[in-house]
Scaffold this motif. Structure first.
Motif, PDB file in Angstrom:
ATOM      1  N   GLN A  83       0.826  -1.209   0.000  1.00 30.13           N
ATOM      2  CA  GLN A  83       0.000   0.000   0.000  1.00 30.13           C
ATOM      3  C   GLN A  83       0.861   1.260   0.000  1.00 30.13           C
ATOM      4  O   GLN A  83       0.584   2.213  -0.713  1.00 30.13           O
ATOM      5  N   ALA A  84       1.909   1.261   0.812  1.00 26.72           N
ATOM      6  CA  ALA A  84       2.806   2.414   0.854  1.00 26.72           C
ATOM      7  C   ALA A  84       3.517   2.593  -0.480  1.00 26.72           C
ATOM      8  O   ALA A  84       3.706   3.730  -0.942  1.00 26.72           O
ATOM      9  N   TRP A  85       3.906   1.498  -1.102  1.00 23.06           N
ATOM     10  CA  TRP A  85       4.603   1.571  -2.384  1.00 23.06           C
ATOM     11  C   TRP A  85       3.681   2.124  -3.468  1.00 23.06           C
ATOM     12  O   TRP A  85       4.069   3.001  -4.235  1.00 23.06           O
ATOM     13  N   THR A  86       2.447   1.624  -3.554  1.00 21.97           N
ATOM     14  CA  THR A  86       1.528   2.107  -4.587  1.00 21.97           C
ATOM     15  C   THR A  86       1.081   3.531  -4.305  1.00 21.97           C
ATOM     16  O   THR A  86       0.887   4.308  -5.231  1.00 21.97           O
ATOM     17  N   ARG A  87       0.934   3.886  -3.045  1.00 18.97           N
ATOM     18  CA  ARG A  87       0.539   5.251  -2.707  1.00 18.97           C
ATOM     19  C   ARG A  87       1.655   6.237  -3.042  1.00 18.97           C
ATOM     20  O   ARG A  87       1.393   7.307  -3.557  1.00 18.97           O
ATOM     21  N   SER A  88       2.910   5.875  -2.759  1.00 20.89           N
ATOM     22  CA  SER A  88       4.014   6.787  -3.068  1.00 20.89           C
ATOM     23  C   SER A  88       4.170   6.955  -4.572  1.00 20.89           C
ATOM     24  O   SER A  88       4.487   8.041  -5.049  1.00 20.89           O
ATOM     25  N   ASN A  89       3.914   5.894  -5.357  1.00 20.01           N
ATOM     26  CA  ASN A  89       3.968   6.015  -6.794  1.00 20.01           C
ATOM     27  C   ASN A  89       2.823   6.873  -7.317  1.00 20.01           C
ATOM     28  O   ASN A  89       2.997   7.660  -8.250  1.00 20.01           O
ATOM     29  N   LEU A 123       1.281   9.283  -5.629  1.00 20.73           N
ATOM     30  CA  LEU A 123       1.517  10.667  -5.232  1.00 20.73           C
ATOM     31  C   LEU A 123       2.579  11.319  -6.093  1.00 20.73           C
ATOM     32  O   LEU A 123       2.505  12.502  -6.377  1.00 20.73           O
ATOM     33  N   SER A 124       3.578  10.570  -6.525  1.00 17.78           N
ATOM     34  CA  SER A 124       4.625  11.156  -7.356  1.00 17.78           C
ATOM     35  C   SER A 124       4.104  11.472  -8.761  1.00 17.78           C
ATOM     36  O   SER A 124       4.632  12.351  -9.424  1.00 17.78           O
ATOM     37  N   LYS A 125       3.054  10.781  -9.214  1.00 20.46           N
ATOM     38  CA  LYS A 125       2.487  11.026 -10.527  1.00 20.46           C
ATOM     39  C   LYS A 125       1.499  12.184 -10.528  1.00 20.46           C
ATOM     40  O   LYS A 125       1.185  12.737 -11.576  1.00 20.46           O
TER      41      LYS A 125
END
Length: 193
Positions: free
Chosen positions: A178-184, A186-188
């Motif tokens: 979840q943290a990995w997909t959320r950080s990706n 947010l960066s987009k």
């Protein structure tokens, strides 16, 4: 998510947590369940068009139970120690086949079925490797008689070898995803005033 999809996931969760104590156990269960589900799908394919819904469910149940029993007998013959420790979960493979049939899994395209099996297999093997590595301090000890496994430290965190530890580890893996997909995501995003 529908209720039937949730039932499939819950049954998969029981197999995932119960059989992922060691990498050898997970590989054995993966081999057994993969063979049973594949043979089940091939054998029941011609019957789907000829049987009514109630007859198909009965045939599905009988075929899944027969195939799982045969696989369990073969496991007793060639891998008795593995079968004695994890054979209790073998009956759930038959139940999983029936639930997958009820949900229309075998009517999906082959690519979708292989994707689901690949994701479930990857999760099972990753969880088993992490539980064995951090719970027992070694990896792959039971895979071969001639290889003693990769020993990283002498003693592990025993909690991870138990089912509650598997729940904790699975929760940590889901949180990391979840943290990995959320950080990706947010960066987009672009922020405009």
């Amino acid at each position: 998510m529908s209720r039937s999809t949730n039932l499939t996931n819950v049954l998969l969760l029981v197999l995932l947590l119960g059989t992922s104590t060691t990498l050898a156990g997970a590989l054995g269960m993966l081999l057994m369940s993969g063979a049973v589900v594949a043979v089940y799908g091939v054998c029941l394919g011609p019957l789907r068009l000829r049987l009514s819904d109630s007859s198909l469910m009965l045939a599905s149940l009988l075929l899944a139970a027969t195939l799982t029993s045969c696989a369990n007998i073969l496991a007793q013959r060639w891998a008795l120690q593995w079968q004695q420790s994890l054979g209790i979960y073998a009956g759930l493979i038959a139940l999983q086949c029936v639930v997958l049939e009820y949900n229309g899994f075998f009517r999906q395209a082959l690519a979708q079925r292989l994707r689901f099996f690949g994701l479930a297999s990857g999760l099972l093997l990753a969880l088993a490797a992490l539980r064995e590595l951090f719970g027992q301090g070694h990896l792959g000890r039971g895979l071969s008689e001639h290889w003693q496994g990769l020993v990283l430290f002498s003693d592990g965190l025993h909690l991870l070898t138990l089912v509650p530890g598997a729940f904790i580890l699975l929760g940590l893996l889901l949180a990391a995803r979840q943290a990995w997909t959320r950080s990706n995501a947010l960066s987009k995003e672009t922020h405009h005033p």
